[in-house]
Design a protein around this motif. Sequence first.
Motif, PDB file in Angstrom:
ATOM      1  N   PRO A 270       0.696  -1.291   0.141  1.00  0.00           N
ATOM      2  CA  PRO A 270       0.007  -0.057   0.177  1.00  0.00           C
ATOM      3  C   PRO A 270       0.912   1.341  -0.080  1.00  0.00           C
ATOM      4  CG  PRO A 270      -0.086  -1.136   2.251  1.00  0.00           C
ATOM      5  CD  PRO A 270       0.647  -1.937   1.320  1.00  0.00           C
ATOM      6  N   ARG A 271       1.986   1.245   0.609  1.00  0.00           N
ATOM      7  CA  ARG A 271       2.905   2.563   0.667  1.00  0.00           C
ATOM      8  C   ARG A 271       3.152   2.646  -0.692  1.00  0.00           C
ATOM      9  NH1 ARG A 271       3.534   4.775   5.590  1.00  0.00           N
ATOM     10  NH2 ARG A 271       3.226   3.487   7.300  1.00  0.00           N
ATOM     11  N   GLU A 272       3.729   1.858  -1.456  1.00  0.00           N
ATOM     12  CA  GLU A 272       4.364   2.124  -2.749  1.00  0.00           C
ATOM     13  C   GLU A 272       3.005   2.537  -3.776  1.00  0.00           C
ATOM     14  OE1 GLU A 272       7.351  -0.829  -4.160  1.00  0.00           O
ATOM     15  OE2 GLU A 272       6.407  -1.831  -2.494  1.00  0.00           O
ATOM     16  N   ALA A 273       2.036   1.839  -3.436  1.00  0.00           N
ATOM     17  CA  ALA A 273       0.535   2.269  -4.195  1.00  0.00           C
ATOM     18  C   ALA A 273       0.426   3.828  -4.083  1.00  0.00           C
ATOM     19  CB  ALA A 273      -0.428   1.339  -3.885  1.00  0.00           C
ATOM     20  N   GLU A 274       0.453   4.078  -2.910  1.00  0.00           N
ATOM     21  CA  GLU A 274      -0.108   5.698  -2.610  1.00  0.00           C
ATOM     22  C   GLU A 274       0.852   6.570  -3.139  1.00  0.00           C
ATOM     23  OE1 GLU A 274      -0.843   8.532   1.287  1.00  0.00           O
ATOM     24  OE2 GLU A 274      -0.324   6.420   1.577  1.00  0.00           O
ATOM     25  N   GLU A 275       2.264   6.328  -3.312  1.00  0.00           N
ATOM     26  CA  GLU A 275       3.153   7.154  -4.100  1.00  0.00           C
ATOM     27  C   GLU A 275       2.821   7.325  -5.423  1.00  0.00           C
ATOM     28  OE1 GLU A 275       7.012   5.600  -3.744  1.00  0.00           O
ATOM     29  OE2 GLU A 275       7.040   5.768  -1.335  1.00  0.00           O
ATOM     30  N   HIS A 276       2.508   6.353  -6.053  1.00  0.00           N
ATOM     31  CA  HIS A 276       2.017   6.045  -7.665  1.00  0.00           C
ATOM     32  C   HIS A 276       0.804   6.652  -7.701  1.00  0.00           C
ATOM     33  CE1 HIS A 276       5.465   4.203  -9.277  1.00  0.00           C
ATOM     34  NE2 HIS A 276       5.465   3.349  -8.422  1.00  0.00           N
ATOM     35  N   PHE A 277      -0.254   6.672  -6.953  1.00  0.00           N
ATOM     36  CA  PHE A 277      -1.624   7.198  -6.908  1.00  0.00           C
ATOM     37  C   PHE A 277      -1.255   8.664  -6.823  1.00  0.00           C
ATOM     38  CE2 PHE A 277      -3.556   3.487  -5.018  1.00  0.00           C
ATOM     39  CZ  PHE A 277      -4.229   2.882  -6.217  1.00  0.00           C
ATOM     40  N   ARG A 278      -0.545   9.217  -5.730  1.00  0.00           N
ATOM     41  CA  ARG A 278      -0.350  10.758  -5.912  1.00  0.00           C
ATOM     42  C   ARG A 278       0.418  11.203  -7.252  1.00  0.00           C
ATOM     43  NH1 ARG A 278      -1.043  13.180  -1.285  1.00  0.00           N
ATOM     44  NH2 ARG A 278      -1.522  11.913   0.864  1.00  0.00           N
ATOM     45  N   LYS A 279       1.482  10.201  -7.680  1.00  0.00           N
ATOM     46  CA  LYS A 279       2.049  10.763  -8.836  1.00  0.00           C
ATOM     47  C   LYS A 279       1.358  10.936 -10.136  1.00  0.00           C
ATOM     48  CE  LYS A 279       6.069  11.828 -10.918  1.00  0.00           C
ATOM     49  NZ  LYS A 279       6.969  12.706 -10.838  1.00  0.00           N
ATOM     50  N   ALA A 280       0.244  10.152 -10.050  1.00  0.00           N
ATOM     51  CA  ALA A 280      -0.545  10.163 -11.170  1.00  0.00           C
ATOM     52  C   ALA A 280      -1.520  11.593 -11.260  1.00  0.00           C
ATOM     53  CB  ALA A 280      -1.567   8.895 -11.205  1.00  0.00           C
ATOM     54  N   VAL A 281      -1.895  11.903  -9.961  1.00  0.00           N
ATOM     55  CA  VAL A 281      -2.785  12.987  -9.839  1.00  0.00           C
ATOM     56  C   VAL A 281      -1.842  14.331  -9.984  1.00  0.00           C
ATOM     57  CG1 VAL A 281      -4.146  14.643  -8.384  1.00  0.00           C
ATOM     58  CG2 VAL A 281      -4.516  11.792  -8.506  1.00  0.00           C
ATOM     59  N   GLU A 282      -0.659  14.207  -9.513  1.00  0.00           N
ATOM     60  CA  GLU A 282       0.284  15.366  -9.792  1.00  0.00           C
ATOM     61  C   GLU A 282       0.476  15.444 -11.178  1.00  0.00           C
ATOM     62  OE1 GLU A 282       4.988  15.912  -9.109  1.00  0.00           O
ATOM     63  OE2 GLU A 282       4.106  14.894  -7.610  1.00  0.00           O
ATOM     64  N   LEU A 283       0.878  14.482 -11.857  1.00  0.00           N
ATOM     65  CA  LEU A 283       0.994  14.475 -13.361  1.00  0.00           C
ATOM     66  C   LEU A 283      -0.178  15.143 -14.191  1.00  0.00           C
ATOM     67  CD1 LEU A 283       3.079  11.542 -14.045  1.00  0.00           C
ATOM     68  CD2 LEU A 283       3.967  13.573 -14.432  1.00  0.00           C
ATOM     69  N   ASP A 284      -1.391  14.755 -13.888  1.00  0.00           N
ATOM     70  CA  ASP A 284      -2.578  15.005 -14.648  1.00  0.00           C
ATOM     71  C   ASP A 284      -3.570  15.250 -13.867  1.00  0.00           C
ATOM     72  OD1 ASP A 284      -4.564  15.611 -16.265  1.00  0.00           O
ATOM     73  OD2 ASP A 284      -4.280  13.542 -17.592  1.00  0.00           O
ATOM     74  N   PRO A 285      -3.829  16.300 -13.021  1.00  0.00           N
ATOM     75  CA  PRO A 285      -4.928  16.575 -12.153  1.00  0.00           C
ATOM     76  C   PRO A 285      -6.492  16.173 -12.977  1.00  0.00           C
ATOM     77  CG  PRO A 285      -3.492  18.169 -11.790  1.00  0.00           C
ATOM     78  CD  PRO A 285      -3.059  17.448 -13.070  1.00  0.00           C
ATOM     79  N   ALA A 286      -6.593  16.357 -14.077  1.00  0.00           N
ATOM     80  CA  ALA A 286      -7.613  16.165 -15.055  1.00  0.00           C
ATOM     81  C   ALA A 286      -8.019  14.925 -15.050  1.00  0.00           C
ATOM     82  CB  ALA A 286      -7.590  17.180 -15.862  1.00  0.00           C
ATOM     83  N   SER A 287      -7.162  13.900 -14.798  1.00  0.00           N
ATOM     84  CA  SER A 287      -7.268  12.360 -15.452  1.00  0.00           C
ATOM     85  C   SER A 287      -8.423  11.845 -14.451  1.00  0.00           C
ATOM     86  CB  SER A 287      -5.947  11.776 -15.271  1.00  0.00           C
ATOM     87  OG  SER A 287      -6.284  10.353 -15.309  1.00  0.00           O
ATOM     88  N   PRO A 288      -9.384  11.331 -14.927  1.00  0.00           N
ATOM     89  CA  PRO A 288     -10.674  10.751 -14.032  1.00  0.00           C
ATOM     90  C   PRO A 288      -9.833   9.341 -13.340  1.00  0.00           C
ATOM     91  CG  PRO A 288     -11.385  11.209 -16.263  1.00  0.00           C
ATOM     92  CD  PRO A 288     -10.027  11.430 -16.040  1.00  0.00           C
ATOM     93  N   LYS A 289      -9.221   8.691 -14.219  1.00  0.00           N
ATOM     94  CA  LYS A 289      -8.687   7.518 -13.260  1.00  0.00           C
ATOM     95  C   LYS A 289      -7.958   7.658 -12.552  1.00  0.00           C
ATOM     96  CE  LYS A 289      -7.919   4.010 -15.967  1.00  0.00           C
ATOM     97  NZ  LYS A 289      -7.526   2.960 -17.108  1.00  0.00           N
ATOM     98  N   ALA A 290      -6.990   8.808 -12.577  1.00  0.00           N
ATOM     99  CA  ALA A 290      -5.895   9.159 -11.312  1.00  0.00           C
ATOM    100  C   ALA A 290      -6.701   9.565 -10.203  1.00  0.00           C
ATOM    101  CB  ALA A 290      -4.802  10.171 -11.844  1.00  0.00           C
ATOM    102  N   VAL A 291      -7.801  10.423 -10.713  1.00  0.00           N
ATOM    103  CA  VAL A 291      -8.380  11.024  -9.440  1.00  0.00           C
ATOM    104  C   VAL A 291      -9.082  10.151  -8.539  1.00  0.00           C
ATOM    105  CG1 VAL A 291     -10.208  12.690  -8.811  1.00  0.00           C
ATOM    106  CG2 VAL A 291      -8.260  13.512 -10.304  1.00  0.00           C
ATOM    107  N   PHE A 292      -9.741   9.343  -9.572  1.00  0.00           N
ATOM    108  CA  PHE A 292     -10.563   8.322  -8.917  1.00  0.00           C
ATOM    109  C   PHE A 292      -9.817   7.165  -8.080  1.00  0.00           C
ATOM    110  CE2 PHE A 292     -13.240   4.361  -8.966  1.00  0.00           C
ATOM    111  CZ  PHE A 292     -14.609   4.755  -8.543  1.00  0.00           C
ATOM    112  N   ASN A 293      -8.803   6.837  -8.534  1.00  0.00           N
ATOM    113  CA  ASN A 293      -7.851   5.752  -7.921  1.00  0.00           C
ATOM    114  C   ASN A 293      -7.375   6.317  -6.626  1.00  0.00           C
ATOM    115  OD1 ASN A 293      -8.553   4.052  -9.948  1.00  0.00           O
ATOM    116  ND2 ASN A 293      -6.450   3.988 -10.688  1.00  0.00           N
TER     117      ASN A 293
END
Length: 568
Positions: free
Chosen positions: A497-520
Amino acid sequence: MATSKAAPSGFSLLLVAASAFLGHARALQAGFVFDDRGAIQENPVVQGGLDLGALLGTDFWGRPPGEGPGTWRPLVVFSFWLNEQLGGFHTTNLVLHVATSVVLALALARHTGRTTFAVLAAMVFGVLGVHTEAVAGLVGRADVMAAGLAWLAWYAAGRADEPESPRKLAGAALAFAGALASKESAIVFPLFLVLADRTLSPPGRAPRIVSARYGSLVAAAGVVIALRSMAFAPPLSAVMREVQANPLLAEGMGTRLWTSLRLFGMALGKIVLPVGLSADYSYAAILPEHSPFAWPVLAGALALVGLVVAAIRLRLREPLLALAAVMVLVPWIVTSQLPFVLPTIFAERLLYLPAAGFALVIARLGEWALERTPGALVPAERATKKGKKRAAQKRREEADPARLRSLVLVLAPVMLGNAALAWDRTADWENERTLFASAIEVVSRSARAHHNYGSALLNEGKAAAAIAPFEEACEILPTWAEPHAQLGVALLEAGRPREAEEHFRKAVELDPASPKAVFNLAVFFAREGRLEEARSTLAPFVERHPKRSREAELLKQIEATLRAPQRP
């Protein structure tokens, strides 16, 4: 060029249909893969009730203007909706390919007057291996329908030396409008008709440019463009494209030109020898060419110049070969990346129309084999006698074993080879895993190929196996948000889970408008009991995108939970 106005026989057209059907029959076993999901299974227009306003007011993916690539193809979307009600998605694709091959035979026979040539060309076209993506992939239906309706318009328009009539003009205009409503690339059909008329007409006998023959097509295009502008958006506006799908978005005209020349040579290679096919060529499978002296650029330039010269020099001596060059060159104008940058840098389905030019070349070689067989009789259409003698001579020629052997020696390697390659390649379209496993073998540096392969493994419950392809995608294109969002899911399901959170946050940081990134990321916070963080992640996104029902519903659930009295 001696001609005859005889139409292909019913038996000849049956041969064309059988070739196209058998060559790609394995497409009936294909699954819903790649873009099929977004265009059909996740498309609210296809999945909902018939809504003419939504059909005309959204793009190919069911998105409103400004939220997608701006590809407006209502006729294809309507066909998807019908399939959703009645079934038979892949059967429809195959039947449309068969029908397109038959229409090509009819149009060629009408305009060249050579029925044998027309039938041979259509038979070769029907089995070409490069068509697998257009036939097996459901989104390739747009290319098939656009080609079929454009050739129907060519047939309906009649020969350039035939009298014009309102019926012909209306039929051609209506078919052309249908082609435009199937795919935007059909816009070049009027140019094709002009060049085809000048290629096949005797010198000085081609119609004037300003004539009802061409004017009716321009009017049809104007009607379709006006309808699109009123219901959806003007062409080339409200378009969203991604560098990961087409790196030419960030390049100037010089680089686009050199890359276009490379792509042209690559396209010809795929048409002539359909091996090493892939469902994806995005970043970084094909990178922009910055030098005109790279060998793929020079090879493509040589091929392009050669075809242009052939179209000009062969017009009088070999008009059928000149027509073949025109069939390759005119559709390429739209897909060349020069008038405008496409949503994707390259795709095999874009070669569906240009591939007809190769089929014409093989058909003409077949005719040469018939005409030049030692000891063969003079072709019937050159005979001087009439009536029963001419008919009998023609029957003897058609049955001449030497002539048939020569024809088979030309056609068999091309048709059987392409049919075998198409049969083998279509097996990859069974599911997402098989499709992108094969893509990685061909384009090992494609971020999307690795990402989609990882997504397929994740959907099959193989989270641990999906981690490596997602990591590869992130490494190839670190600025792309989606692989990080999916990698977070795989890591979470693998118990990290800790590594997962890093990538979830990175996805939103790269593209705040991405539905998949924000939802995940929001779902991750909610599962961890961090509801305030989940709400603060979702609220700004929902405010900017109120029509995104999935995210809005999750936000309501989270806010309701936060408002609920806490149990002691």
